[in-house]
Enzyme design. Structure first.
Site, mmCIF file in Angstrom:
data_model
loop_
_atom_site.group_PDB
_atom_site.id
_atom_site.type_symbol
_atom_site.label_atom_id
_atom_site.label_comp_id
_atom_site.label_asym_id
_atom_site.label_seq_id
_atom_site.Cartn_x
_atom_site.Cartn_y
_atom_site.Cartn_z
ATOM 1 C CB ALA A 1 21.680 26.907 44.115
ATOM 2 N NE ARG B 1 10.322 32.784 43.784
ATOM 3 C CZ ARG B 1 10.957 31.622 43.823
ATOM 4 N NH1 ARG B 1 12.076 31.446 43.164
ATOM 5 N NH2 ARG B 1 10.460 30.615 44.498
ATOM 6 C CE1 TYR C 1 5.764 35.384 50.345
ATOM 7 C CE2 TYR C 1 4.619 33.287 50.486
ATOM 8 C CZ TYR C 1 5.618 34.070 49.950
ATOM 9 O OH TYR C 1 6.468 33.542 49.011
ATOM 10 C CG ASP D 1 15.444 23.456 42.785
ATOM 11 O OD1 ASP D 1 15.456 23.411 44.034
ATOM 12 O OD2 ASP D 1 14.506 23.975 42.131
HETATM 13 C C1 FAD Z 1 5.557 27.908 43.340
HETATM 14 C C2 FAD Z 1 6.898 27.841 44.028
HETATM 15 C C3 FAD Z 1 7.096 28.534 45.222
HETATM 16 C C4 FAD Z 1 8.313 28.427 45.907
HETATM 17 N N1 FAD Z 1 8.481 29.088 47.089
HETATM 18 C C5 FAD Z 1 9.622 28.939 47.786
HETATM 19 C C6 FAD Z 1 9.804 29.604 49.039
HETATM 20 O O1 FAD Z 1 8.940 30.367 49.504
HETATM 21 N N2 FAD Z 1 10.983 29.395 49.729
HETATM 22 C C7 FAD Z 1 11.965 28.578 49.229
HETATM 23 O O2 FAD Z 1 12.994 28.395 49.900
HETATM 24 N N3 FAD Z 1 11.826 27.961 48.031
HETATM 25 C C8 FAD Z 1 10.696 28.131 47.295
HETATM 26 N N4 FAD Z 1 10.567 27.522 46.088
HETATM 27 C C9 FAD Z 1 11.695 26.726 45.558
HETATM 28 C C10 FAD Z 1 12.808 27.605 44.997
HETATM 29 O O3 FAD Z 1 12.262 28.553 44.102
HETATM 30 C C11 FAD Z 1 13.847 26.759 44.273
HETATM 31 O O4 FAD Z 1 14.182 25.645 45.066
HETATM 32 C C12 FAD Z 1 15.112 27.568 44.015
HETATM 33 O O5 FAD Z 1 14.816 28.735 43.305
HETATM 34 C C13 FAD Z 1 16.112 26.719 43.253
HETATM 35 O O6 FAD Z 1 17.243 27.501 42.966
HETATM 36 P P1 FAD Z 1 18.415 26.898 42.094
HETATM 37 O O7 FAD Z 1 19.402 28.004 41.948
HETATM 38 O O8 FAD Z 1 18.866 25.588 42.611
HETATM 39 O O9 FAD Z 1 17.755 26.564 40.669
HETATM 40 P P2 FAD Z 1 17.186 27.561 39.559
HETATM 41 O O10 FAD Z 1 16.530 28.730 40.146
HETATM 42 O O11 FAD Z 1 16.406 26.712 38.625
HETATM 43 O O12 FAD Z 1 18.498 28.103 38.826
HETATM 44 C C14 FAD Z 1 19.229 27.310 37.904
HETATM 45 C C15 FAD Z 1 19.946 28.260 36.958
HETATM 46 O O13 FAD Z 1 20.843 27.511 36.136
HETATM 47 C C16 FAD Z 1 20.750 27.980 34.804
HETATM 48 N N5 FAD Z 1 21.190 26.877 33.939
HETATM 49 C C17 FAD Z 1 20.564 25.680 33.767
HETATM 50 N N6 FAD Z 1 21.287 24.916 32.916
HETATM 51 C C18 FAD Z 1 22.373 25.646 32.570
HETATM 52 C C19 FAD Z 1 23.488 25.402 31.720
HETATM 53 N N7 FAD Z 1 23.639 24.221 31.064
HETATM 54 N N8 FAD Z 1 24.427 26.373 31.566
HETATM 55 C C20 FAD Z 1 24.293 27.570 32.220
HETATM 56 N N9 FAD Z 1 23.244 27.859 33.031
HETATM 57 C C21 FAD Z 1 22.316 26.901 33.212
HETATM 58 C C22 FAD Z 1 19.282 28.360 34.648
HETATM 59 O O14 FAD Z 1 19.102 29.273 33.574
HETATM 60 C C23 FAD Z 1 18.994 28.994 36.005
HETATM 61 O O15 FAD Z 1 19.285 30.374 36.024
HETATM 62 C C24 FAD Z 1 9.369 27.627 45.369
HETATM 63 C C25 FAD Z 1 9.190 26.973 44.154
HETATM 64 C C26 FAD Z 1 7.973 27.077 43.477
HETATM 65 C C27 FAD Z 1 7.790 26.345 42.172
#
Ligand code: FAD
Length: 383
Positions: free
Chosen positions: A15, A105, A192, A269
């Protein structure tokens, strides 16, 4: 207008990197603060469906993503023990305008990170940001399910354990352009191929409690084997190849009620963590990134943030609800109920194959980068 505006993004997951890139491409001066000392992703796969691919393509990363991964031709739902096909979504029969890609990933993250650097984003690692202490007129919280930015906007809400755990592993295997979901009592397994000779496995089991200190830990492959011992020989063959496996407790929140307050905004997320049973968490994050950037580029900030939540809230809630429903539908325990439910799906798919395929149009046929009359719309899918 985003040109020249200074924006801070907290978090460099999918994200954070995507929103930083989308805003930098429109001329913003973006800095990203990431807590981790380096950007690394768990060794596992991810499914980028056409709706998420549309955003990556619009950001100029479509062909690189396609060459890093494998284009999926179909998703098949199967009975866990017999392997009998229950429903097949033949993706080649739908023309969503964008492919469905299966990719490691690490490749997706590398691609985004390179693009972010190329777009002049200032990425600082090893900084844990406290939203209250971050200056600037716009701060985007892309800080994941335990988001401090979400707490800043919505008060203290801890994510709750959903009663499910997921093992994730990658094994060596031939390329197979189809995803398979094996549905059994209280558990299911999704697998997959990823291209480059690898296969991704996500195996989910209902479990009353999650006792791990961390919600992501290594596990003994024997535990995975034991839990899926009743599954078809094909599944057990793949599990035989597992040497390293990680186990996650699956947690989530409800969709946040406040996504912004005029200075802070949430993406990914942080706003709407979802169960992975529709493979949409990252795809939704990509959609958020695009919509937030275009809203901010076209409207004054207060209006832009309100418009952003307006456009994204309903869609996110629908996806989260559909993924939660899949948790129930995939795991039917009563053999009678399971037999009837699978029979209805199978016969429905045979008698009305088009109707079965149409079921996913609302999800995959949604293209946030495609606009008409200034509004985002659902693209029409050619039959
Ligand atoms: C088993 C599994 C399989 C999945 N398969 C899929 C799929 O096939 N397709 C799909 O679309 N989604 C899939 N998902 C969901 C997907 O992985 C997540 O929705 C997505 O990675 C979320 O991304 P994000 O950047 O919002 O959050 P995150 O990946 O959690 O990134 C948040 C980042 O913020 C950083 N952070 C947190 N707090 C702070 C702070 N205070 N200061 C600085 N940095 C901070 C963290 O270190 C992290 O790097 C899957 C999830 C799981 C558990």
């Amino acid at each position: 207008m985003l040109t020249g505006r200074k924006i801070t993004v907290i978090g460099a997951g999918i994200a954070g990197l995507a929103v930083a890139l989308a805003m930098a491409r429109r001329g913003a001066k973006v800095r990203v603060l990431e807590r981790a000392p380096n950007i690394a992703e768990a060794g596992a796969g991810i499914q980028i469906s056409p709706n998420g691919f549309a955003v990556l393509a619009a950001l100029g990363l479509g062909s690189e993503l396609l060459s890093a991964g494998l284009e999926s031709q179909a998703v098949e739902l199967k009975d866990y023990r017999s392997g009998r096909r229950i429903l097949r979504f033949d993706l080649t029969k739908r023309q969503y305008g964008n492919p469905f890609v299966l990719v490691h990933r690490a490749h997706l993250i590398e691609l985004l990170e390179r693009a972010v650097h190329g777009a002049g984003v200032d990425l600082t690692l090893g900084v844990s940001a406290d939203p209250a202490g971050v200056d600037g007129s716009l701060v985007v919280g892309a800080d994941g399910i335990r988001s401090a930015t979400r707490r800043h906007l919505n008060g203290l809400e801890e994510p709750f354990y959903t009663g499910q755990v997921a093992w994730r592993a990658v094994v060596a295997d031939r390329a197979d352009p189809e995803s398979h979901v094996w549905m059994g009592p209280g558990r299911h397994l999704v697998t997959y191929a990823l291209g480059s000779g690898l296969r991704n496995i996500v195996a989910v089991e209902e479990r009353a409690q999650w006792v791990g200190e961390d919600w992501n830990q290594t596990d003994d492959p024997a535990n995975l084997h034991a839990s899926f011992a009743g599954f078809a020989p094909e599944v057990r063959y793949w599990l035989d190849g597992v040497e390293d496996v990680r186990l996650w407790g699956l947690f989530r929140h409800d969709v946040a009620s406040r996504w912004h307050d005029g200075r802070f905004a949430l993406v990914g997320d942080a706003a709407h963590p979802t169960l992975p049973f529709l493979a949409q968490g990252a795809n939704l994050a990509l959609e958020d990134a695009w919509v937030l950037a275009i809203c901010l580029d076209r409207l004054p900030q207060q209006e832009a943030l309100a418009e952003y939540q307006e456009r994204r809230g309903g869609r996110a809630a629908r996806v989260v609800a559909a993924a939660t429903a899949n948790a129930r539908n995939f795991h039917l325990r009563n053999p009678l109920v399971r037999g009837v439910a699978h029979g209805i799906l199978r016969i429905g798919g045979e008698l009305m194959p088009k109707a079965a395929l149409n079921r996913l149009d609302w999800l995959y046929g949604f293209d946030v980068t495609c606009e008409r009359h200034g509004a985002l719309h659902q693209v029409s899918v050619s039959r």
